[in-house]
Design a protein around this motif. Structure first.
Motif, PDB file in Angstrom:
ATOM      1  N   PRO A 196       0.828  -1.201   0.000  1.00 39.21           N
ATOM      2  CA  PRO A 196       0.000   0.000   0.000  1.00 39.21           C
ATOM      3  C   PRO A 196       0.869   1.261   0.000  1.00 39.21           C
ATOM      4  CG  PRO A 196       0.038  -0.994   2.166  1.00 39.21           C
ATOM      5  CD  PRO A 196       0.765  -1.930   1.265  1.00 39.21           C
ATOM      6  N   PRO A 197       0.258   2.418  -0.228  1.00 43.18           N
ATOM      7  CA  PRO A 197       1.031   3.654  -0.396  1.00 43.18           C
ATOM      8  C   PRO A 197       1.930   4.021   0.776  1.00 43.18           C
ATOM      9  CG  PRO A 197      -1.221   3.967  -1.145  1.00 43.18           C
ATOM     10  CD  PRO A 197      -1.176   2.628  -0.483  1.00 43.18           C
ATOM     11  N   ASP A 198       1.549   3.697   2.001  1.00 44.38           N
ATOM     12  CA  ASP A 198       2.405   4.063   3.134  1.00 44.38           C
ATOM     13  C   ASP A 198       3.721   3.302   3.094  1.00 44.38           C
ATOM     14  OD1 ASP A 198       0.957   1.757   3.631  1.00 44.38           O
ATOM     15  OD2 ASP A 198       0.791   2.095   5.781  1.00 44.38           O
ATOM     16  N   ARG A 199       3.679   2.055   2.631  1.00 43.78           N
ATOM     17  CA  ARG A 199       4.904   1.264   2.516  1.00 43.78           C
ATOM     18  C   ARG A 199       5.740   1.693   1.322  1.00 43.78           C
ATOM     19  NH1 ARG A 199       6.720  -1.406   6.718  1.00 43.78           N
ATOM     20  NH2 ARG A 199       7.745  -2.890   5.319  1.00 43.78           N
ATOM     21  N   LEU A 200       5.078   2.125   0.270  1.00 48.34           N
ATOM     22  CA  LEU A 200       5.804   2.546  -0.922  1.00 48.34           C
ATOM     23  C   LEU A 200       6.510   3.885  -0.725  1.00 48.34           C
ATOM     24  CD1 LEU A 200       3.374   1.665  -3.854  1.00 48.34           C
ATOM     25  CD2 LEU A 200       5.551   0.576  -3.339  1.00 48.34           C
ATOM     26  N   TYR A 201       5.832   4.814  -0.069  1.00 45.27           N
ATOM     27  CA  TYR A 201       6.311   6.195  -0.062  1.00 45.27           C
ATOM     28  C   TYR A 201       6.745   6.715   1.299  1.00 45.27           C
ATOM     29  CZ  TYR A 201       4.183   5.916  -4.657  1.00 45.27           C
ATOM     30  OH  TYR A 201       3.860   5.526  -5.917  1.00 45.27           O
ATOM     31  N   GLY A 202       6.435   5.988   2.379  1.00 44.26           N
ATOM     32  CA  GLY A 202       6.935   6.336   3.702  1.00 44.26           C
ATOM     33  C   GLY A 202       6.679   7.768   4.107  1.00 44.26           C
ATOM     34  N   TYR A 230      -4.646  -0.385  -0.333  1.00 45.00           N
ATOM     35  CA  TYR A 230      -4.828   0.019   1.059  1.00 45.00           C
ATOM     36  C   TYR A 230      -6.115  -0.526   1.668  1.00 45.00           C
ATOM     37  CZ  TYR A 230      -7.337   3.906  -1.305  1.00 45.00           C
ATOM     38  OH  TYR A 230      -8.175   4.664  -2.097  1.00 45.00           O
ATOM     39  N   PHE A 231      -6.904  -1.258   0.884  1.00 42.61           N
ATOM     40  CA  PHE A 231      -8.108  -1.916   1.404  1.00 42.61           C
ATOM     41  C   PHE A 231      -7.898  -3.411   1.672  1.00 42.61           C
ATOM     42  CE2 PHE A 231     -11.120   1.289  -0.855  1.00 42.61           C
ATOM     43  CZ  PHE A 231     -11.145   2.098   0.264  1.00 42.61           C
ATOM     44  N   LEU A 232      -6.728  -3.941   1.382  1.00 41.39           N
ATOM     45  CA  LEU A 232      -6.524  -5.382   1.461  1.00 41.39           C
ATOM     46  C   LEU A 232      -6.615  -5.938   2.878  1.00 41.39           C
ATOM     47  CD1 LEU A 232      -3.686  -6.017  -1.148  1.00 41.39           C
ATOM     48  CD2 LEU A 232      -5.979  -7.017  -1.154  1.00 41.39           C
ATOM     49  N   SER A 233      -6.443  -5.103   3.877  1.00 38.63           N
ATOM     50  CA  SER A 233      -6.448  -5.595   5.259  1.00 38.63           C
ATOM     51  C   SER A 233      -7.849  -5.837   5.802  1.00 38.63           C
ATOM     52  CB  SER A 233      -5.717  -4.601   6.164  1.00 38.63           C
ATOM     53  OG  SER A 233      -6.403  -3.357   6.183  1.00 38.63           O
ATOM     54  N   ASP A 246      -9.025  16.162   0.389  1.00 37.38           N
ATOM     55  CA  ASP A 246      -9.494  14.808   0.700  1.00 37.38           C
ATOM     56  C   ASP A 246      -8.290  13.876   0.715  1.00 37.38           C
ATOM     57  OD1 ASP A 246     -10.575  12.263   0.784  1.00 37.38           O
ATOM     58  OD2 ASP A 246     -12.108  12.650  -0.751  1.00 37.38           O
ATOM     59  N   GLY A 247      -8.059  13.201   1.840  1.00 41.52           N
ATOM     60  CA  GLY A 247      -6.906  12.324   1.970  1.00 41.52           C
ATOM     61  C   GLY A 247      -6.899  11.166   1.002  1.00 41.52           C
ATOM     62  N   LYS A 248      -8.052  10.821   0.451  1.00 45.53           N
ATOM     63  CA  LYS A 248      -8.111   9.712  -0.504  1.00 45.53           C
ATOM     64  C   LYS A 248      -7.456  10.088  -1.830  1.00 45.53           C
ATOM     65  CE  LYS A 248     -11.335   6.163  -2.180  1.00 45.53           C
ATOM     66  NZ  LYS A 248     -10.871   6.134  -3.575  1.00 45.53           N
ATOM     67  N   THR A 249      -7.367  11.383  -2.117  1.00 47.27           N
ATOM     68  CA  THR A 249      -6.828  11.805  -3.407  1.00 47.27           C
ATOM     69  C   THR A 249      -5.392  11.331  -3.597  1.00 47.27           C
ATOM     70  OG1 THR A 249      -8.234  13.778  -3.377  1.00 47.27           O
ATOM     71  CG2 THR A 249      -6.390  13.780  -4.916  1.00 47.27           C
ATOM     72  N   PHE A 250      -4.540  11.564  -2.592  1.00 49.16           N
ATOM     73  CA  PHE A 250      -3.135  11.222  -2.776  1.00 49.16           C
ATOM     74  C   PHE A 250      -2.918   9.718  -2.936  1.00 49.16           C
ATOM     75  CE2 PHE A 250       1.145  10.187  -1.049  1.00 49.16           C
ATOM     76  CZ  PHE A 250       1.864  10.674  -2.133  1.00 49.16           C
ATOM     77  N   ARG A 287      -5.571   4.524   8.760  1.00 50.71           N
ATOM     78  CA  ARG A 287      -6.023   4.235   7.393  1.00 50.71           C
ATOM     79  C   ARG A 287      -5.283   5.180   6.438  1.00 50.71           C
ATOM     80  NH1 ARG A 287     -11.859   5.806   7.746  1.00 50.71           N
ATOM     81  NH2 ARG A 287     -11.025   7.017   9.481  1.00 50.71           N
ATOM     82  N   GLN A 288      -4.702   4.638   5.388  1.00 53.04           N
ATOM     83  CA  GLN A 288      -3.914   5.462   4.479  1.00 53.04           C
ATOM     84  C   GLN A 288      -4.757   6.565   3.841  1.00 53.04           C
ATOM     85  OE1 GLN A 288      -4.078   2.167   4.657  1.00 53.04           O
ATOM     86  NE2 GLN A 288      -2.052   1.221   4.411  1.00 53.04           N
ATOM     87  N   GLU A 289      -6.018   6.255   3.527  1.00 47.39           N
ATOM     88  CA  GLU A 289      -6.895   7.225   2.879  1.00 47.39           C
ATOM     89  C   GLU A 289      -7.477   8.241   3.860  1.00 47.39           C
ATOM     90  OE1 GLU A 289      -9.728   3.969   4.214  1.00 47.39           O
ATOM     91  OE2 GLU A 289      -7.601   4.177   3.693  1.00 47.39           O
ATOM     92  N   SER A 290      -7.357   7.973   5.150  1.00 49.48           N
ATOM     93  CA  SER A 290      -7.826   8.897   6.198  1.00 49.48           C
ATOM     94  C   SER A 290      -6.717   9.100   7.225  1.00 49.48           C
ATOM     95  CB  SER A 290      -9.088   8.349   6.870  1.00 49.48           C
ATOM     96  OG  SER A 290     -10.129   8.169   5.943  1.00 49.48           O
ATOM     97  N   PHE A 291      -5.496   9.206   6.728  1.00 50.57           N
ATOM     98  CA  PHE A 291      -4.310   9.251   7.589  1.00 50.57           C
ATOM     99  C   PHE A 291      -4.351  10.449   8.537  1.00 50.57           C
ATOM    100  CE2 PHE A 291       0.068   9.982   8.764  1.00 50.57           C
ATOM    101  CZ  PHE A 291       0.633   8.720   8.823  1.00 50.57           C
ATOM    102  N   PHE A 292      -4.710  11.614   8.019  1.00 48.96           N
ATOM    103  CA  PHE A 292      -4.761  12.821   8.851  1.00 48.96           C
ATOM    104  C   PHE A 292      -5.794  12.663   9.952  1.00 48.96           C
ATOM    105  CE2 PHE A 292      -6.626  16.893   9.961  1.00 48.96           C
ATOM    106  CZ  PHE A 292      -5.512  17.675  10.247  1.00 48.96           C
ATOM    107  N   GLU A 293      -6.985  12.216   9.594  1.00 50.41           N
ATOM    108  CA  GLU A 293      -8.074  12.102  10.574  1.00 50.41           C
ATOM    109  C   GLU A 293      -7.719  11.107  11.682  1.00 50.41           C
ATOM    110  OE1 GLU A 293      -9.688  13.726   6.828  1.00 50.41           O
ATOM    111  OE2 GLU A 293      -8.419  11.994   7.299  1.00 50.41           O
TER     112      GLU A 293
END
Length: 518
Positions: free
Chosen positions: A25-31, A190-193, A45-49, A260-266
């Motif tokens: 998922p993106p957090d592992r790819l881009y740290g 990022y939904f695989l979990s 919207d955090g889902k955009t990135f 959640r990568q798509e709601s990381f800030f929240e």
């Protein structure tokens, strides 16, 4: 350039699932890049990135950002770096303009093509998990297939005679079961979990209505693997709960315990402000709330009000167990179709045991309502929600319960625009005053199953009239609606109101045909 050094430390808790192979998922790819982009609110919207498509190899992007970030002599624009290295995702309906003067049925039938997604092409570093067949997206920020959304979308596809699309979507879900061992929340890395409410067996019913019971035999192995996932018979664990009497029921349980990568800030902001001593558990409960589809609602909150008290994994949800009951009955039917009567009888017996356990732990005679069960406290939840109608939707409840439930629905949940989701207004989107298409449908079908046809019609009519009113005003069908004050938009949630919208379109079209409304 402001940096967020605290949050990368959270990733030491992250464990990549072995069964997903090389998918990251993106957090592992881009740290650190993901952390800085999300915490700086580069996108509203955090889902955009996390849906952005990289323009070059992700490793090169991450390495380039690390060099910039660690060089105090270099000034750079974070937004500029993102623009240089990523392409932003498009809105599925961008450029589409509806004609408010035409009937809403015409609008919906036109939208099927607007919301259609062609078979995916794999892109290195993209979070999108490629699917081999076309599918319908919900719309707005939701530019991929979603699990439980799709069942309610299929109700409308059925009315439009689009069985090929229904079959394509079911085959996509079967493909994901084969690839990943379960049906994810959606086809994103990022939904695989996690999964979502398991409606696959319900989808098979729709297909079988057109093609006959051979459908159950055709998808037997897929359904079995889906069941194994929920019953902790795969690498995933945590979905089953042994009740005080030894019976086994299910809960929602995301496999990860990071933001959640798509709601990381929240999620990260909530963790910083929370008094919780176990931040990893907080993250898991937030993620498990997302697996429920009810993200978020007072039903998951220990104090019934504040998201920081979320306790999703401590609850046995009545609706989830009703869906797995239906899955067990469908497995019994599938094995019967293939001639395996021993397995057929086995799953029929399991369904009977689950029904007995649901009645014991989720029927509240005091409230006259079906509720969730709290594992730790060993008592029923006091929260009354529309999940309480699902036993009638799957025809599990005894006849004698319908009168009390119908009376409460009419007195407490029914409003000018349909049924409220809960009796509390907390600001969360799966609470009052909001109403949602899937819950309206399950309530209407549940009432019809138990011969409460007048109340079912009332709910259907009020909901359809609200949908049409908003359509005639805006040219859009929305993700959710304010059913209390039909002049106001629905609120709450982590993002702006979405239009499109898959499950609203599907349920509305079904109701318009069922009740001859327009």
């Amino acid at each position: 350039m402001q940096r967020f050094l605290l949050f990368p430390l959270l990733f030491c808790f992250y464990c990549v699932q072995a069964q997903y192979g090389s998918i990251q998922p993106p957090d592992r790819l881009y740290g650190a890049l993901l952390t800085d982009v999300q915490m700086s609110k580069v996108f509203k919207d955090g889902k955009t990135f996390v849906d952005c498509v990289p323009k070059k190899d992700p490793k090169a992007i991450a390495s380039g950002y690390k060099s910039l970030r660690n060089n105090p002599l270099v000034r750079y624009s974070l937004k500029g770096f993102v623009d240089d290295n990523f392409s932003e995702p498009a809105n599925p309906a961008s450029g589409y303009v509806s004609d408010k003067s035409e009937p809403v049925t015409n609008h919906i039938n036109k939208l099927w093509s607007v919301l259609s997604h062609a078979p995916d092409v794999a892109v290195n570093g993209s979070s999108l998990l490629p699917l081999p067949n076309p599918y319908i997206m919900p719309g707005g920020r939701f530019r991929e297939i979603y699990y439980w959304d799709s069942y309610f979308t299929m109700l409308g596809l059925q009315e439009s005679g689009m069985y090929a699309m229904i079959e394509n979507m079911i085959n996509n879900f079967a493909f994901m079961v084969q690839q990943y061992g379960h049906i994810p929340n959606g086809n994103r890395s990022y939904f695989l979990s996690r999964s979502q409410p398991p409606f696959f067996s319900m989808m098979l019913d729709l297909l079988a209505a057109q093609y006959g019971n051979r459908v159950y035999a055709q998808y037997q192995m897929t359904l079995q693997r889906e069941y194994n996932y929920w019953m902790d018979k795969t690498d995933a664990r945590g979905h089953t709960v042994t009740m005080p009497d030894g019976s086994v029921l299910n809960r929602y349980y995301d496999q990860d315990n990071v933001p959640r990568q798509e709601s990381f800030f929240e999620d990260s902001t909530l963790a910083l402000s929370s008094k919780s001593k176990n931040i990893r558990q907080l993250y898991r409960d937030l993620r498990s709330g997302a697996e429920s589809g009810w993200d978020f609602s007072s039903r998951w909150l220990a104090d019934g009000q504040h998201l920081s008290t979320i306790q999703t994994t401590r609850l046995v949800p009545v609706d989830l167990n009703c869906l797995i009951y239906h899955m067990e009955l469908t497995l019994s039917k599938a094995y019967k179709e293939t001639g395996d009567l021993v397995q057929s009888a086995y799953y029929s017996k399991l369904a009977g045991k689950r029904k007995k356990a649901i009645m014991k732990y989720c029927w509240s005679s005091a409230q006259g309502w079906y509720v969730d069960y709290h594992i730790g406290r060993k008592r029923q939840s006091a929260e009354m929600t529309l999940a309480g109608v699902v036993p009638f939707f799957v025809k599990l409840a005894p006849e004698e319960h319908i009168n009390r439930v119908a009376a409460t629905l009419e007195k407490s949940f029914l409003k000018a625009g349909g049924l409220m989701t809960t009796l509390k207004n907390t600001g969360e989107q799966w609470d009052a005053p909001n109403g949602w298409a899937p819950l309206q449908w399950m309530a209407i079908e549940g009432l019809n199953n138990y011969n409460k046809k007048e109340l079912a019609r009332t709910v259907a009519t009020r909901w359809a009239e609200l949908n049409i009113k908003v359509y005639k005003s805006t040219g859009k069908l929305m993700e959710k609606y304010n059913v209390v004050d039909t002049n106001l938009e629905a609120g709450g949630g982590e993002y702006e109101a979405q239009d499109g919208f898959g499950w609203t379109n599907g349920v509305l079209l079904k109701l318009l045909k069922m009740y001859n409304l327009q």
